[in-house]
Design a protein around this motif. Structure first.
Motif, PDB file in Angstrom:
ATOM      1  N   ALA A 256       0.841  -1.191   0.000  1.00 45.16           N
ATOM      2  CA  ALA A 256       0.000   0.000   0.000  1.00 45.16           C
ATOM      3  C   ALA A 256       0.877   1.241   0.000  1.00 45.16           C
ATOM      4  O   ALA A 256       1.901   1.290   0.684  1.00 45.16           O
ATOM      5  CB  ALA A 256      -0.912   0.017   1.222  1.00 45.16           C
ATOM      6  N   GLY A 257       0.446   2.220  -0.794  1.00 46.29           N
ATOM      7  CA  GLY A 257       1.152   3.490  -0.856  1.00 46.29           C
ATOM      8  C   GLY A 257       0.168   4.635  -0.721  1.00 46.29           C
ATOM      9  O   GLY A 257      -1.005   4.480  -1.044  1.00 46.29           O
ATOM     10  N   ASP A 258       0.648   5.756  -0.237  1.00 42.54           N
ATOM     11  CA  ASP A 258      -0.218   6.909  -0.031  1.00 42.54           C
ATOM     12  C   ASP A 258      -0.965   7.266  -1.303  1.00 42.54           C
ATOM     13  O   ASP A 258      -0.372   7.327  -2.377  1.00 42.54           O
ATOM     14  CB  ASP A 258       0.598   8.113   0.452  1.00 42.54           C
ATOM     15  CG  ASP A 258       1.134   7.910   1.856  1.00 42.54           C
ATOM     16  OD1 ASP A 258       2.165   8.512   2.196  1.00 42.54           O
ATOM     17  OD2 ASP A 258       0.514   7.126   2.609  1.00 42.54           O
ATOM     18  N   GLY A 259      -2.247   7.498  -1.166  1.00 39.43           N
ATOM     19  CA  GLY A 259      -3.109   7.728  -2.318  1.00 39.43           C
ATOM     20  C   GLY A 259      -3.054   9.135  -2.861  1.00 39.43           C
ATOM     21  O   GLY A 259      -3.940   9.945  -2.609  1.00 39.43           O
ATOM     22  N   MET A 260      -2.026   9.422  -3.637  1.00 38.94           N
ATOM     23  CA  MET A 260      -1.891  10.724  -4.288  1.00 38.94           C
ATOM     24  C   MET A 260      -1.858  10.512  -5.789  1.00 38.94           C
ATOM     25  O   MET A 260      -1.201   9.607  -6.285  1.00 38.94           O
ATOM     26  CB  MET A 260      -0.619  11.426  -3.816  1.00 38.94           C
ATOM     27  CG  MET A 260      -0.592  11.713  -2.328  1.00 38.94           C
ATOM     28  SD  MET A 260       0.947  12.477  -1.801  1.00 38.94           S
ATOM     29  CE  MET A 260       0.832  14.055  -2.655  1.00 38.94           C
ATOM     30  N   GLY A 261      -2.563  11.368  -6.511  1.00 43.75           N
ATOM     31  CA  GLY A 261      -2.583  11.236  -7.951  1.00 43.75           C
ATOM     32  C   GLY A 261      -3.648  10.264  -8.414  1.00 43.75           C
ATOM     33  O   GLY A 261      -4.184   9.480  -7.628  1.00 43.75           O
ATOM     34  N   PHE A 262      -3.952  10.315  -9.718  1.00 46.65           N
ATOM     35  CA  PHE A 262      -5.016   9.486 -10.262  1.00 46.65           C
ATOM     36  C   PHE A 262      -4.583   8.050 -10.478  1.00 46.65           C
ATOM     37  O   PHE A 262      -5.296   7.098 -10.140  1.00 46.65           O
ATOM     38  CB  PHE A 262      -5.487  10.064 -11.600  1.00 46.65           C
ATOM     39  CG  PHE A 262      -6.541   9.219 -12.278  1.00 46.65           C
ATOM     40  CD1 PHE A 262      -6.222   8.407 -13.363  1.00 46.65           C
ATOM     41  CD2 PHE A 262      -7.856   9.234 -11.835  1.00 46.65           C
ATOM     42  CE1 PHE A 262      -7.182   7.627 -13.986  1.00 46.65           C
ATOM     43  CE2 PHE A 262      -8.830   8.450 -12.436  1.00 46.65           C
ATOM     44  CZ  PHE A 262      -8.495   7.647 -13.516  1.00 46.65           C
ATOM     45  N   SER A 263      -3.377   7.877 -11.021  1.00 51.87           N
ATOM     46  CA  SER A 263      -2.914   6.537 -11.374  1.00 51.87           C
ATOM     47  C   SER A 263      -2.021   5.971 -10.290  1.00 51.87           C
ATOM     48  O   SER A 263      -1.263   6.702  -9.659  1.00 51.87           O
ATOM     49  CB  SER A 263      -2.141   6.585 -12.694  1.00 51.87           C
ATOM     50  OG  SER A 263      -2.964   7.055 -13.731  1.00 51.87           O
ATOM     51  N   PRO A 264      -2.073   4.663 -10.087  1.00 53.77           N
ATOM     52  CA  PRO A 264      -1.201   4.072  -9.079  1.00 53.77           C
ATOM     53  C   PRO A 264       0.247   4.077  -9.550  1.00 53.77           C
ATOM     54  O   PRO A 264       0.526   3.846 -10.731  1.00 53.77           O
ATOM     55  CB  PRO A 264      -1.735   2.635  -8.954  1.00 53.77           C
ATOM     56  CG  PRO A 264      -2.307   2.337 -10.295  1.00 53.77           C
ATOM     57  CD  PRO A 264      -2.889   3.639 -10.772  1.00 53.77           C
ATOM     58  N   PRO A 265       1.183   4.351  -8.680  1.00 46.28           N
ATOM     59  CA  PRO A 265       2.593   4.334  -9.072  1.00 46.28           C
ATOM     60  C   PRO A 265       3.073   2.912  -9.321  1.00 46.28           C
ATOM     61  O   PRO A 265       2.456   1.947  -8.870  1.00 46.28           O
ATOM     62  CB  PRO A 265       3.297   4.963  -7.864  1.00 46.28           C
ATOM     63  CG  PRO A 265       2.397   4.671  -6.718  1.00 46.28           C
ATOM     64  CD  PRO A 265       1.002   4.709  -7.267  1.00 46.28           C
TER      65      PRO A 265
END
Length: 126
Positions: free
Chosen positions: A98-107
């Protein structure tokens, strides 16, 4: 912070199917981009699939496109990886992240994912 626990790994014959589950606790998954990475013996950890915090954007490694599907159930706070047409080269330890939810697309970079499960082994026999 979020805690992640994978399940569903095991031994399967080539051509078979398997579904991995990742149960999250501590925080809701809609706050995070979620992904599956895998690591085969002697190799680096590579991204397999990812889904954005909104669930509207997904990413797949070229090697699994058309065979694997990432999904999530926010009511169960769980992420899934449905794997079909499995190949021996899919053998690896699979990690839910899990990564911080920033931006539209997943990194897609490993450094973007702060939280890791313990991993579950998937072995595909030929």
């Amino acid at each position: 912070q979020v805690q992640l626990v994978e399940s569903g790994g095991g031994l399967v014959q080539a051509g078979g199917s398997l579904t991995l589950s990742c149960a999250a606790s501590g925080r809701t998954i809609d706050m995070y981009h979620m992904a599956w990475f895998r690591q085969a013996p002697g190799k680096e950890r590579d991204i397999v699939a990812a889904i954005s915090w909104s669930g509207r954007s997904t990413h797949y490694a070229d090697s699994v496109k058309g065979r694997f599907t990432i999904s999530r159930d926010t009511a169960k706070n769980t992420v899934y990886l449905q794997m079909s047409s499995l190949k021996p080269e899919d053998t690896a330890v699979y990690f839910c992240v899990a990564g911080d939810g920033m931006g539209f697309s997943p990194p897609t970079g490993i450094g973007s994912y702060k939280y890791w499960g313990q991993g579950t082994q998937v072995t595909v026999s030929s």
